[in-house]
Scaffold this active site. Structure first.
Site, mmCIF file in Angstrom:
data_model
loop_
_atom_site.group_PDB
_atom_site.id
_atom_site.type_symbol
_atom_site.label_atom_id
_atom_site.label_comp_id
_atom_site.label_asym_id
_atom_site.label_seq_id
_atom_site.Cartn_x
_atom_site.Cartn_y
_atom_site.Cartn_z
ATOM 1 N N CYS A 199 0.794 -1.208 0.004
ATOM 2 C CA CYS A 199 -0.001 0.137 0.052
ATOM 3 C C CYS A 199 0.657 1.130 -0.065
ATOM 4 C CB CYS A 199 -0.809 0.107 1.358
ATOM 5 S SG CYS A 199 -2.032 -1.241 1.195
ATOM 6 N N HIS A 278 12.197 0.853 5.612
ATOM 7 C CA HIS A 278 12.028 -0.570 5.548
ATOM 8 C C HIS A 278 12.321 -1.523 6.571
ATOM 9 C CE1 HIS A 278 10.996 -4.086 3.246
ATOM 10 N NE2 HIS A 278 11.086 -3.534 2.045
ATOM 11 N N HIS A 363 -1.403 19.853 6.652
ATOM 12 C CA HIS A 363 -2.408 18.982 6.348
ATOM 13 C C HIS A 363 -1.926 17.908 6.547
ATOM 14 C CE1 HIS A 363 -4.685 22.506 4.929
ATOM 15 N NE2 HIS A 363 -3.587 22.878 4.298
ATOM 16 N N HIS A 367 -2.674 7.208 5.098
ATOM 17 C CA HIS A 367 -3.260 6.035 4.410
ATOM 18 C C HIS A 367 -4.368 5.451 5.148
ATOM 19 C CE1 HIS A 367 -3.592 2.140 2.588
ATOM 20 N NE2 HIS A 367 -3.047 1.440 3.638
ATOM 21 N N ASN A 400 -10.401 1.420 1.737
ATOM 22 C CA ASN A 400 -9.025 1.142 1.755
ATOM 23 C C ASN A 400 -8.892 1.042 0.214
ATOM 24 O OD1 ASN A 400 -6.483 0.362 1.587
ATOM 25 N ND2 ASN A 400 -6.798 -1.539 3.049
HETATM 26 C C1 LIG Z 1 -5.552 -2.266 2.732
HETATM 27 O O1 LIG Z 1 -5.447 -2.852 1.434
HETATM 28 C C2 LIG Z 1 -4.349 -3.429 0.982
HETATM 29 C C3 LIG Z 1 -4.450 -3.999 -0.509
HETATM 30 O O2 LIG Z 1 -3.347 -4.216 -0.903
HETATM 31 C C4 LIG Z 1 -3.975 -4.602 1.901
HETATM 32 O O3 LIG Z 1 -2.552 -5.014 1.558
HETATM 33 C C5 LIG Z 1 -3.882 -3.984 3.254
HETATM 34 O O4 LIG Z 1 -3.930 -4.933 4.309
HETATM 35 C C6 LIG Z 1 -5.428 -3.429 3.692
HETATM 36 N N1 LIG Z 1 -5.350 -2.842 5.003
HETATM 37 C C7 LIG Z 1 -6.236 -3.557 5.840
HETATM 38 C C8 LIG Z 1 -5.906 -2.888 7.371
HETATM 39 O O5 LIG Z 1 -7.014 -4.256 5.541
#
Ligand SMILES: *[C@@H]1O[C@H](CO)[C@@H](O)[C@H](O)[C@H]1NC(C)=O
Ligand SMILES: *[C@@H]1O[C@H](CO)[C@@H](O)[C@H](O)[C@H]1NC(C)=O
Ligand SMILES: *[C@@H]1O[C@H](CO)[C@@H](O)[C@H](O)[C@H]1NC(C)=O
Ligand SMILES: CC(=O)N[C@H]1CO[C@H](CO)[C@@H](O)[C@@H]1O
Ligand SMILES: CC(=O)N[C@H]1CO[C@H](CO)[C@@H](O)[C@@H]1O
Length: 467
Positions: A199, A278, A363, A367, A400
């Site tokens: 992400c 990382h 601002h 994510h 998401n």
């Molecule tokens: C949000 O979406 C991404 C899709 O690639 C995933 O990898 C990630 O785990 C998701 N976050 C949650 C908290 O589910």
């Protein structure tokens, strides 16, 4: 140029590089020692050194001309109820798994208007063919790019660098090849497709573009961030893999970057800092978000481990320590450093001072991984409801959307008319790896919402809502 105006020039450029200050002072010294104050040679030296210094400073800039976020058609809207209805009728999940997903979706902080690909909403569900996956991704990225071209009045021939990122879906020829073919980009275009990078890859793509723009003179870079849902869906019954199923939604963004100086007038932002962390060398972080087969060894999905939050915390801590060095005012840095020293040598139980990042940014675009992540971030960074609002509302409205989510949050700030010239924006993304990437942008002008194509435009007056 008089002495005083020259001094003023240096004072007005506090971050000037050490080297240019030294050359300038050498020049000043020669200037004073010389008996021929008006020697043309010395004047030339002075002007040359000032202008190289000035040009050097300018050439480091990377401008964000504009960006576009795709808003899918209303036919792709998937309410929470419809989502559960789909789960029940798909015939792949046990009752227990359905109830679990219902709980997740109830607590997700989603509205009833998030988007899923139309194909995946059909009952019986369409088998995930490569065709369906391609169709989905094409519809998202072409729409986003079309909108961006319209907003920036760019011609496709002018694009010199193309970077796509999509975590799970990696067809051959790649996504970037699909775009080159669809838009008939020029043969010399430099293409990169990032896949599997999670992400936070949207900001990795920006970082790559930044480095490429430093090497390739006067170019335009197009960055396209998206994720594919058809290929990410998990059709088994392991709880740790069902979570991503529920939270993941359709979306994509296209961003145009440039380092051409004439673009400084029309661009919205310029990139100030980029920090990438990382933590993948630690097993618990590496395994915290991972794609694999479940215990049946047949069904693939993305597993979230219980270490997810602590991995995120660790990556964030490391990253903001680095970022802090660039952005925090001296007083905050001193407070942090002294509390760190006290903790290390005198009082082990003391908490290290968390610097106040609200002093550095107007601002915040965080994510939209999930509600829990956002609650935690708000607490750790001490953000007000107003400051966390763009991220919360993005999660509420679009879900998401993986790497493109930070762009929907920025679009929200713009649609609300919050962006004023000189404002600093912090984009913060987390993702598998485990990575934490941040970008800091500075607004070059006021963004007037009425003049804009923006996914939030026609409904922004309904926000914020209480989640
Ligand atoms: C949000 O979406 C991404 C899709 O690639 C995933 O990898 C990630 O785990 C998701 N976050 C949650 C908290 O589910
Ligand atoms: C579900 O998957 C996780 C991660 O792959 C694994 O650790 C766990 O044992 C699985 N659960 C069951 C019930 O097998
Ligand atoms: C773009 O980058 C190149 C290479 O660093 C540089 O020569 C050029 O001046 C830059 N243009 C601007 C205005 O940033
Ligand atoms: C670096 C990267 O992600 N490369 C991918 C580009 O696309 C090809 C084909 O889709 C993949 O095989 C590569 O892994
Ligand atoms: C790329 C980068 O700047 N990453 C940094 C994140 O923070 C840690 C800890 O301060 C640094 O070691 C990394 O270099």
């Amino acid at each position: 140029m008089s002495m005083s105006s020259m001094l003023f020039f240096f004072l007005a450029q506090p971050k000037s590089s050490f080297l240019s200050i030294v050359t300038a002072f050498l020049n000043i010294e020669i200037f004073f020692k010389s008996n021929h104050i008006f020697s043309p040679f010395l004047w030339c030296c002075l002007i040359a050194s000032i202008s190289t210094f000035y040009l050097k400073k300018r050439s480091k800039k990377v401008y964000l001309v504009d960006f576009a976020c795709h808003k899918p058609l209303p036919s792709s809207i998937c309410s929470k109820e419809l989502f559960i209805h789909y789960l029940i009728n798909s015939g792949v999940f046990k009752d227990e798994s359905i109830n679990f997903q219902r709980k997740i979706i109830d607590r997700s902080g989603f509205s009833d208007k998030t988007y899923l690909p139309e194909d995946s909403l059909k009952i019986p569900p369409i088998i995930c063919t490569l065709n369906a996956e391609k169709k989905e991704t094409e519809s998202v990225i072409y729409a986003a790019i079309d909108e961006l071209l319209l907003k920036t009045k760019m011609k496709v021939e002018d694009i010199d660098i193309l970077i796509t990122n999509c975590c799970i879906f990696s067809p051959s020829p790649s996504l970037s090849a699909m775009i080159v073919n669809h838009y008939k980009l020029k043969d010399q275009v430099l293409c990169y497709n990032l896949s599997g990078m999670g992400c936070s890859a949207g900001l990795i793509a920006i970082d790559l573009a930044k480095h490429l723009l430093e090497v390739h003179q006067n170019s335009y870079a197009l960055v396209v961030s998206t994720e594919n849902l058809n290929s990410g869906g998990y059709k088994g019954n392991n709880k740790s893999m069902l979570i991503t199923n529920c939270l993941f939604r359709l979306g994509g963004a296209a961003i145009l970057l440039s380092n051409i100086s004439s673009d400084s007038r029309r661009s919205k932002y310029h990139l100030k800092h980029m920090v990438r962390t990382h933590t993948g060398s630690q097993d618990s972080c590496y395994n915290s978000v991972i794609q694999k087969e479940d215990e049946t060894n047949k069904i693939r999905g993305i597993a979230l481990s219980k270490d997810l939050m602590s991995s995120a915390g660790l990556a964030l801590k490391e990253n903001i320590t680095t970022l802090g060095k660039y952005v925090l005012p001296l007083s905050q840095q001193l407070k942090f450093a002294s509390s760190f020293v006290v903790k290390k040598y005198f009082n082990k139980n003391m908490k290290v001072y968390t610097p106040d990042f609200k002093l550095c940014f107007e601002h915040f675009c965080i994510h939209t991984g999930g509600k829990a992540v956002q609650d935690e971030m708000q607490k750790v960074l001490g953000l007000s409801d107003w400051q966390i609002e763009p991220s919360r509302m993005t999660l509420y409205r679009f879900g998401n959307t993986s790497s493109s989510s930070v762009w929907y949050a920025l679009a929200y700030c713009e649609a609300k008319g919050r962006i004023r010239k000189g404002d600093r924006i912090w984009q913060l993304a987390f993702g598998s790896g485990f990575k934490c990437n941040t970008a800091v942008w500075c607004a070059l002008r006021n963004v007037v919402p009425i003049e804009e194509i923006n996914p939030w435009s026609d409904e922004v007056h309904e926000f914020p809502v209480d989640v």
